[in-house]
Write a protein that holds these residues in place. Structure first.
Motif, PDB file in Angstrom:
ATOM      1  N   GLN A 196      -0.163   4.657   5.227  1.00  0.00           N
ATOM      2  CA  GLN A 196      -0.262   6.066   4.842  1.00  0.00           C
ATOM      3  C   GLN A 196       0.793   6.905   5.557  1.00  0.00           C
ATOM      4  OE1 GLN A 196      -4.389   6.730   5.835  1.00  0.00           O
ATOM      5  NE2 GLN A 196      -5.091   6.355   3.727  1.00  0.00           N
ATOM      6  N   LYS A 197       1.054   6.593   6.818  1.00  0.00           N
ATOM      7  CA  LYS A 197       2.088   7.306   7.576  1.00  0.00           C
ATOM      8  C   LYS A 197       3.457   7.072   6.954  1.00  0.00           C
ATOM      9  CE  LYS A 197       3.887   7.794  12.318  1.00  0.00           C
ATOM     10  NZ  LYS A 197       5.277   7.363  12.099  1.00  0.00           N
ATOM     11  N   LEU A 198       3.728   5.835   6.580  1.00  0.00           N
ATOM     12  CA  LEU A 198       5.010   5.533   5.935  1.00  0.00           C
ATOM     13  C   LEU A 198       5.160   6.296   4.622  1.00  0.00           C
ATOM     14  CD1 LEU A 198       5.227   1.664   6.514  1.00  0.00           C
ATOM     15  CD2 LEU A 198       6.591   3.437   7.628  1.00  0.00           C
ATOM     16  N   ALA A 199       4.078   6.399   3.869  1.00  0.00           N
ATOM     17  CA  ALA A 199       4.130   7.125   2.590  1.00  0.00           C
ATOM     18  C   ALA A 199       4.397   8.609   2.817  1.00  0.00           C
ATOM     19  CB  ALA A 199       2.825   6.927   1.819  1.00  0.00           C
ATOM     20  N   VAL A 200       3.774   9.195   3.823  1.00  0.00           N
ATOM     21  CA  VAL A 200       3.971  10.615   4.117  1.00  0.00           C
ATOM     22  C   VAL A 200       5.414  10.878   4.547  1.00  0.00           C
ATOM     23  CG1 VAL A 200       3.362  12.463   5.724  1.00  0.00           C
ATOM     24  CG2 VAL A 200       1.565  11.076   4.676  1.00  0.00           C
ATOM     25  N   GLU A 201       5.995   9.956   5.297  1.00  0.00           N
ATOM     26  CA  GLU A 201       7.349  10.145   5.823  1.00  0.00           C
ATOM     27  C   GLU A 201       8.438   9.791   4.816  1.00  0.00           C
ATOM     28  OE1 GLU A 201       7.263   7.644   9.244  1.00  0.00           O
ATOM     29  OE2 GLU A 201       6.267   9.149  10.515  1.00  0.00           O
ATOM     30  N   TYR A 224       0.841  -1.206   0.000  1.00  0.00           N
ATOM     31  CA  TYR A 224       0.000   0.000   0.000  1.00  0.00           C
ATOM     32  C   TYR A 224       0.873   1.251   0.000  1.00  0.00           C
ATOM     33  CZ  TYR A 224      -3.915   3.062   1.305  1.00  0.00           C
ATOM     34  OH  TYR A 224      -4.883   4.034   1.319  1.00  0.00           O
ATOM     35  N   MET A 225       1.947   1.239   0.788  1.00  0.00           N
ATOM     36  CA  MET A 225       2.824   2.412   0.868  1.00  0.00           C
ATOM     37  C   MET A 225       3.450   2.748  -0.483  1.00  0.00           C
ATOM     38  SD  MET A 225       6.259   3.515   1.093  1.00  0.00           S
ATOM     39  CE  MET A 225       7.339   2.318   1.860  1.00  0.00           C
ATOM     40  N   TRP A 226       4.045   1.749  -1.148  1.00  0.00           N
ATOM     41  CA  TRP A 226       4.712   2.011  -2.427  1.00  0.00           C
ATOM     42  C   TRP A 226       3.703   2.391  -3.513  1.00  0.00           C
ATOM     43  CZ3 TRP A 226       9.464   3.297  -2.529  1.00  0.00           C
ATOM     44  CH2 TRP A 226      10.359   2.771  -1.592  1.00  0.00           C
ATOM     45  N   LEU A 227       2.569   1.738  -3.530  1.00  0.00           N
ATOM     46  CA  LEU A 227       1.549   2.095  -4.515  1.00  0.00           C
ATOM     47  C   LEU A 227       1.001   3.497  -4.248  1.00  0.00           C
ATOM     48  CD1 LEU A 227      -0.290  -1.343  -4.711  1.00  0.00           C
ATOM     49  CD2 LEU A 227       1.059  -0.281  -6.538  1.00  0.00           C
ATOM     50  N   SER A 228       0.918   3.882  -2.978  1.00  0.00           N
ATOM     51  CA  SER A 228       0.443   5.224  -2.641  1.00  0.00           C
ATOM     52  C   SER A 228       1.388   6.299  -3.160  1.00  0.00           C
ATOM     53  CB  SER A 228       0.286   5.369  -1.127  1.00  0.00           C
ATOM     54  OG  SER A 228      -0.815   4.629  -0.661  1.00  0.00           O
ATOM     55  N   GLN A 273      -7.953  -5.785   1.579  1.00  0.00           N
ATOM     56  CA  GLN A 273      -7.474  -6.878   2.415  1.00  0.00           C
ATOM     57  C   GLN A 273      -6.778  -6.366   3.679  1.00  0.00           C
ATOM     58  OE1 GLN A 273      -5.436  -9.985   0.265  1.00  0.00           O
ATOM     59  NE2 GLN A 273      -6.278  -9.303  -1.688  1.00  0.00           N
ATOM     60  N   MET A 274      -6.927  -5.082   3.978  1.00  0.00           N
ATOM     61  CA  MET A 274      -6.240  -4.482   5.120  1.00  0.00           C
ATOM     62  C   MET A 274      -7.238  -3.963   6.153  1.00  0.00           C
ATOM     63  SD  MET A 274      -3.367  -2.347   2.952  1.00  0.00           S
ATOM     64  CE  MET A 274      -2.511  -1.698   4.400  1.00  0.00           C
ATOM     65  N   THR A 275      -6.776  -3.893   7.391  1.00  0.00           N
ATOM     66  CA  THR A 275      -7.571  -3.279   8.447  1.00  0.00           C
ATOM     67  C   THR A 275      -7.362  -1.766   8.408  1.00  0.00           C
ATOM     68  OG1 THR A 275      -5.812  -3.352  10.092  1.00  0.00           O
ATOM     69  CG2 THR A 275      -7.206  -5.331   9.867  1.00  0.00           C
ATOM     70  N   PRO A 276      -8.257  -0.980   8.991  1.00  0.00           N
ATOM     71  CA  PRO A 276      -8.054   0.471   9.049  1.00  0.00           C
ATOM     72  C   PRO A 276      -6.726   0.849   9.703  1.00  0.00           C
ATOM     73  CG  PRO A 276     -10.308  -0.048   9.592  1.00  0.00           C
ATOM     74  CD  PRO A 276      -9.598  -1.359   9.494  1.00  0.00           C
ATOM     75  N   ALA A 277      -6.324   0.103  10.720  1.00  0.00           N
ATOM     76  CA  ALA A 277      -5.050   0.394  11.386  1.00  0.00           C
ATOM     77  C   ALA A 277      -3.872   0.158  10.443  1.00  0.00           C
ATOM     78  CB  ALA A 277      -4.907  -0.472  12.640  1.00  0.00           C
ATOM     79  N   GLN A 278      -3.935  -0.899   9.644  1.00  0.00           N
ATOM     80  CA  GLN A 278      -2.861  -1.173   8.683  1.00  0.00           C
ATOM     81  C   GLN A 278      -2.796  -0.092   7.605  1.00  0.00           C
ATOM     82  OE1 GLN A 278      -4.147  -5.150   7.562  1.00  0.00           O
ATOM     83  NE2 GLN A 278      -2.419  -6.068   8.680  1.00  0.00           N
ATOM     84  N   ILE A 279      -3.952   0.349   7.140  1.00  0.00           N
ATOM     85  CA  ILE A 279      -3.984   1.416   6.133  1.00  0.00           C
ATOM     86  C   ILE A 279      -3.392   2.693   6.708  1.00  0.00           C
ATOM     87  CG2 ILE A 279      -5.492   2.918   4.782  1.00  0.00           C
ATOM     88  CD1 ILE A 279      -7.370   0.522   4.431  1.00  0.00           C
ATOM     89  N   ALA A 280      -3.733   3.018   7.949  1.00  0.00           N
ATOM     90  CA  ALA A 280      -3.196   4.226   8.587  1.00  0.00           C
ATOM     91  C   ALA A 280      -1.682   4.142   8.710  1.00  0.00           C
ATOM     92  CB  ALA A 280      -3.832   4.410   9.957  1.00  0.00           C
TER      93      ALA A 280
END
Length: 303
Positions: free
Chosen positions: A291-296, A257-261, A281-288
């Motif tokens: 997303q944090k990894l992508a922002v950083e 999700y991070m790399w695709l984001s 296939q992800m939980t809301p916590a996993q998506i969050a």
């Protein structure tokens, strides 16, 4: 490639089939042209045209040579035309070389050719690269891929990274030289080792598809990662797909999700579609977390 046979099957088709064989449950959405080093090489040369056209007023050092999926090229050309590959490999030559750059930037190709050719004949790798670029694009001379290959080979033999990359694309396409994926891989690999992210992506593609080299998804993912770390969109998409399917890396939806984001944030439609499929296939916590990894995330140019 075995026994001298050169595969002419489009790499994109091979990749699509490989993904279907490896994991039939996934049916990722991919633009047909995306994976192919052949199909994307013209975008790279279009980008170089924008760069060379601004050489006289460019930043002193080119940071990277990117190779982008076709839908992204038009958006990024203006941003990429800020650095000159002609200023690489040992520093610019004062006087005639810089005069040739200025002439080229104002499309005075006859003057640029007149000034660069003696330097190229004397063995200057930058001038040799420039002449190859002019023959490749038909700038002031008839378009002639064979002559482009001649000049790029001379520069590539001296370690000029962009010439190595471009010579690889000629062998990949069969322009001016016999199509030879093994020879393309050789030149891509040399440029990739020197930090060229477009070459790194192409090396990854060839290893992933098993073209000119044994199929090796672990090696492919390694090269995708090096290019993705530098911001290469295609590599970010394919690294994301590797994580999503567990091809060459441990399966990890957060990393996928991070790399695709990262690619999706630059309007890549494949990345957007595939990221949404991973999210199912992800939980809301996993998506969050993803997303944090992508922002950083920050680009890490190798050169």
């Amino acid at each position: 490639m075995t026994g001298g046979h050169v595969s002419k099957v489009p790499i994109g088709d091979m990749l699509a089939k490989a993904r279907i064989r490896a994991n039939a449950q996934w049916s990722f959405v991919c633009v047909r042209k995306r994976p192919s080093a052949v199909n994307l090489s013209r975008a790279a040369r279009d980008k170089q045209a924008a760069i060379v056209a601004t050489a006289a007023r460019a930043a002193p050092i080119a940071r990277r040579q990117l190779r982008f999926p076709m839908p992204i090229v038009r958006i990024l050309l203006v941003l990429l035309a800020l650095a000159s590959p002609l200023s690489m490999a040992g520093g610019a030559v004062a006087g005639p070389f810089e005069d040739a750059q200025a002439a080229h930037s104002r499309r005075d190709y006859a003057t640029a050719l007149r000034l660069w050719r003696p330097l190229a004949d004397q063995g200057n790798a930058e001038a040799q690269y420039a002449l190859g670029f002019m023959y490749d694009g038909g700038q002031g001379v008839p378009k002639n891929y064979a002559r482009a290959a001649k000049w790029w080979r001379l520069a590539a033999d001296q370690g000029h990274t962009f010439a190595q990359y471009n010579l690889g694309t000629l062998y990949d396409n069969g322009n001016g030289v016999p199509q030879n994926k093994a020879e393309a891989l050789k030149w891509y690999h040399l440029a990739a080792e020197r930090g060229n992210d477009g070459a790194q992506f192409n090396v990854g593609v060839l290893h992933f598809a098993g073209v000119a080299v044994s199929e090796n998804r672990i090696e492919a993912a390694k090269w995708f990662r090096r290019a993705a770390d530098q911001g290469h969109i295609g590599a970010q998409v394919y690294l994301g797909l590797c994580y999503a399917t567990g091809l060459g890396v441990p399966q990890d939806n957060i990393q996928a999700y991070m790399w695709l984001s990262l690619a999706a944030a630059r309007s890549d439609q494949d990345a957007i579609s595939n990221r949404n499929r991973v999210a199912q296939q992800m939980t809301p916590a996993q998506i969050a977390e993803a997303q944090k990894l992508a922002v950083e995330w920050k680009s890490k140019p190798e050169r």
